[in-house]
Design a protein around this motif. Structure first.
Motif, PDB file in Angstrom:
ATOM      1  N   GLY A   1      -4.317   2.790  -9.851  1.00 49.08           N
ATOM      2  CA  GLY A   1      -4.203   4.231  -9.698  1.00 49.08           C
ATOM      3  C   GLY A   1      -2.898   4.752 -10.279  1.00 49.08           C
ATOM      4  O   GLY A   1      -2.871   5.783 -10.977  1.00 49.08           O
TER       5      GLY A   1
ATOM      6  N   GLU B   1      -2.486   4.505  -4.218  1.00 45.79           N
ATOM      7  CA  GLU B   1      -3.756   4.555  -4.946  1.00 45.79           C
ATOM      8  C   GLU B   1      -4.008   3.247  -5.689  1.00 45.79           C
ATOM      9  O   GLU B   1      -4.871   3.198  -6.569  1.00 45.79           O
ATOM     10  CB  GLU B   1      -3.749   5.713  -5.950  1.00 45.79           C
TER      11      GLU B   1
ATOM     12  N   ASP C   1      -2.645   7.112 -13.537  1.00 44.35           N
ATOM     13  CA  ASP C   1      -2.008   8.415 -13.341  1.00 44.35           C
ATOM     14  C   ASP C   1      -1.037   8.763 -14.477  1.00 44.35           C
ATOM     15  O   ASP C   1      -1.117   9.846 -15.062  1.00 44.35           O
ATOM     16  CB  ASP C   1      -1.268   8.413 -11.996  1.00 44.35           C
TER      17      ASP C   1
ATOM     18  N   ARG D   1       0.839  -1.212   0.000  1.00 46.45           N
ATOM     19  CA  ARG D   1       0.000   0.000   0.000  1.00 46.45           C
ATOM     20  C   ARG D   1       0.866   1.250   0.000  1.00 46.45           C
ATOM     21  O   ARG D   1       0.552   2.240  -0.648  1.00 46.45           O
ATOM     22  CB  ARG D   1      -0.935  -0.001   1.204  1.00 46.45           C
TER      23      ARG D   1
END
Lengths: 240, 240, 240, 240
Positions: free
Chosen positions: B29, B25, B33, B20
């Motif tokens: 994510g 994200e 991005d 994490r």
């Protein structure tokens, strides 16, 4: 029976005592030797750059089903006439096994249609591991999933060849390179196998797995004589 | 504009604090991005295993030109109904980029027709070097001749995939393995790119070259909508 | 010795007197017959949809090197369990020859990863000419440059298959269509040959050239048992 | 912008009034004309056998991204020096579109590594239908599933080419032949597209679908200049 001619440039062995010690009968002699002892139905002869017409006369090629080629420093000394003769025989079904630096030979470049001499190289005795990426390919039969060569010349990508029709081996080198090391091509009726290992200063051709690959490859690139000739040129309609 | 959906299993990032921390994200994510910041004409959304119907409803897929897939431990939790729906869209032209352990996902195995989950692996932080073997391939554009990843999970051959339609990258690992790491397939109208790197415990998706490969691949597997529909089924002679 | 199982849906021959007249022992019977008489070292058995478990039990498949498949109207009656069993055996090296409308069988579609049932078709007794595009391919051996079938069902492109690993025959139909009629694929250790001809209402499997192609194909898709097993799963470094 | 040079032997048009009538500006003129009007970002020039150095000087090739080649009776008049120069440029990324009887040109044979001049042919005005076998291929975009040419020269298999990297079109001829009519190859950085239609005595290059294929092919064989040069020759280990 498969009739094999093993061709060798035969320069290193005559000019460098260390290499002569390693291959006292020449690289061609070492290859011919294990082919003869393979138990296969092979008839083996050799030829070198120093024979008349490179030992590759029309007569010899007429009696050759598979030609094995090793060359390195003297590619330019092979006359174009001989190259063209070999090329014609391959088109008509003679098999070719191009070993190691034969990637830069006139005949291999002529068959590839690229500047196949282009690649990275380094003579630092890197370890080479050849991994089989096509386990049920006839050329890999009985070889196992990898071949480890404690020392070899390094070749690295990008190797300027056309995409192989079949990719059988990929090499790993301890210095960080990879290389497409076992590549099959077909040109007209002739099959070609490029096999990377075999620098003159290492005992690669005494390795049993390397020998097995070459024995398998001889059988794979062998194309029986054409039974039913195909027509070319001007034709009438097949419907008539 | 190319409409991209980045799908992620999203289990490691929720269950393991270290991962994490690396991908706060989620991997989806992080990928979304850099795609958004790429300067390309991309419209990006994400979906995960934890969304209803895996976030891959008919509506979402109808608005997806390219699907990027990352999965690892929970392939079996993706319902067959969702897999079949994704499969149909790929047949009709949706592109798929299968990343890393997606080689074992239901959708990738269904497309390959093999047990593509089979390979060698080891989590020992080996160095990985991806070598490009097709320098002018659009997926390799601007990437350079190799990508060095200081630490990655090792994958090794034999990788049980069909011969790729196009092979773009081959990986070298410091522990001695090689791997076909960038493979293109076509299935009906849909293009598929398998790209090996991206273990969850390494910052691989922050590597600029890896990002460039994925950006290039999005453009390469994108197939514009069919302009002139092809006929299938019973037909009259075209001569009438 | 190559152990062959000829599988047939065996519906047309039982339900339609004209077809029973053409193939009194069933299409499987006709194929088994010429294989037995081929002079090759073949051991031939047959199985049909009407046998228990389609006649394709684990025991039968364990004793099958090459499976020949003919099916047309009842693909959906082959249980998924049988399909999965056949699939596993192919992955492990069993050869498959998929004939004619077997392009739409569950097993062939599962191997292709496409909707390979999609193509054009027409039952108007067009003439078919199969042209060999790879003259020295073992499957074409002794066949000659074309096979003329006075009447056949027409199949037309686009045929929704992946690009064949090897394309051996292309068909011409008098109604204006062409079709990729002889296609080789490899899936893991198993080789697959799709061969188009053989509609139930024509005497195609009595044609000597068609028989020769199938005999050749049996030998080509046969993969000897693995001699040196390959490792999959978690491994230590090969350098240790 | 893609810079195109259309090369034409330009013999038939000057020597045969009927062909001059069909192509008053020469085949090169007709091709250049539709390329200029295509709405694409193309810059088009032409060159012929009758220009100095065939119009293919180092300067012209330096400004050529894609070379289109039409030749038939006078292949032997193209000097080897020009052929070698074109070959080098293709290796470095220049695209080549070889049209119709360019299959027998020196440059195409040199790239193929076969006697690609070998095929069957007949000038009897057969109907030709080109079927697309790869519907989502960029070269087929907007063309539809077939192109019907009411009259063309017939070409028939076996066509002595290596297996194409990508096969896009297969032709049907009313006299019973088939032919691999749209073939993509890559040689080093250069892409090559062979496209069969275009005998000098038929108005083939005025056909809108044929034009669309050539326009698409220009874009497909165009390779942008190398951004990150690859290394060849002796190298140090990448690990250092």
């Amino acid at each position: 029976m498969i009739r094999i001619t093993v061709w060798n440039e035969f320069a290193h062995e005559q000019e460098d005592p260390d290499i002569r010690k390693l291959y006292p009968e020449g690289i061609h002699g070492a290859i011919a030797d294990f082919l003869k002892k393979s138990g296969e139905d092979f008839k083996v002869r050799t030829a070198t750059l120093y024979d008349e017409e490179c030992g590759l006369t029309e007569e010899v090629l007429n009696e050759t089903d598979v030609l094995i080629w090793w060359g390195h420093m003297r590619h330019y000394l092979v006359p174009d006439e001989v190259v063209n003769r070999v090329f014609e025989h391959i088109q008509n079904g003679m098999g070719l096994i191009a070993l190691h630096s034969a990637h830069q030979s006139k005949i291999f470049e002529k068959l590839m249609g690229t500047i196949s001499g282009d690649l990275k190289w380094r003579e630092t005795g890197d370890k080479e591991i050849l991994w089989c990426v096509d386990p049920s390919h006839p050329i890999a039969r009985g070889v196992g999933e990898h071949i480890i060569l404690e020392q070899e010349e390094t070749y690295g990508e990008h190797f300027r060849i056309p995409t192989p029709d079949e990719l059988v081996f990929i090499s790993w080198f301890s210095g960080g390179e990879v290389f497409r090391s076992g590549c099959v091509y077909k040109r007209s009726r002739g099959k070609i196998f490029y096999f990377r290992p075999g620098h003159e200063s290492y005992p690669t051709y005494y390795n049993k797995q390397v020998q097995q690959v070459i024995i398998n490859a001889v059988k794979y690139v062998y194309t029986p004589a054409e039974e039913v000739p195909y027509g070319y040129g001007m034709v009438e309609s097949v419907l008539k």
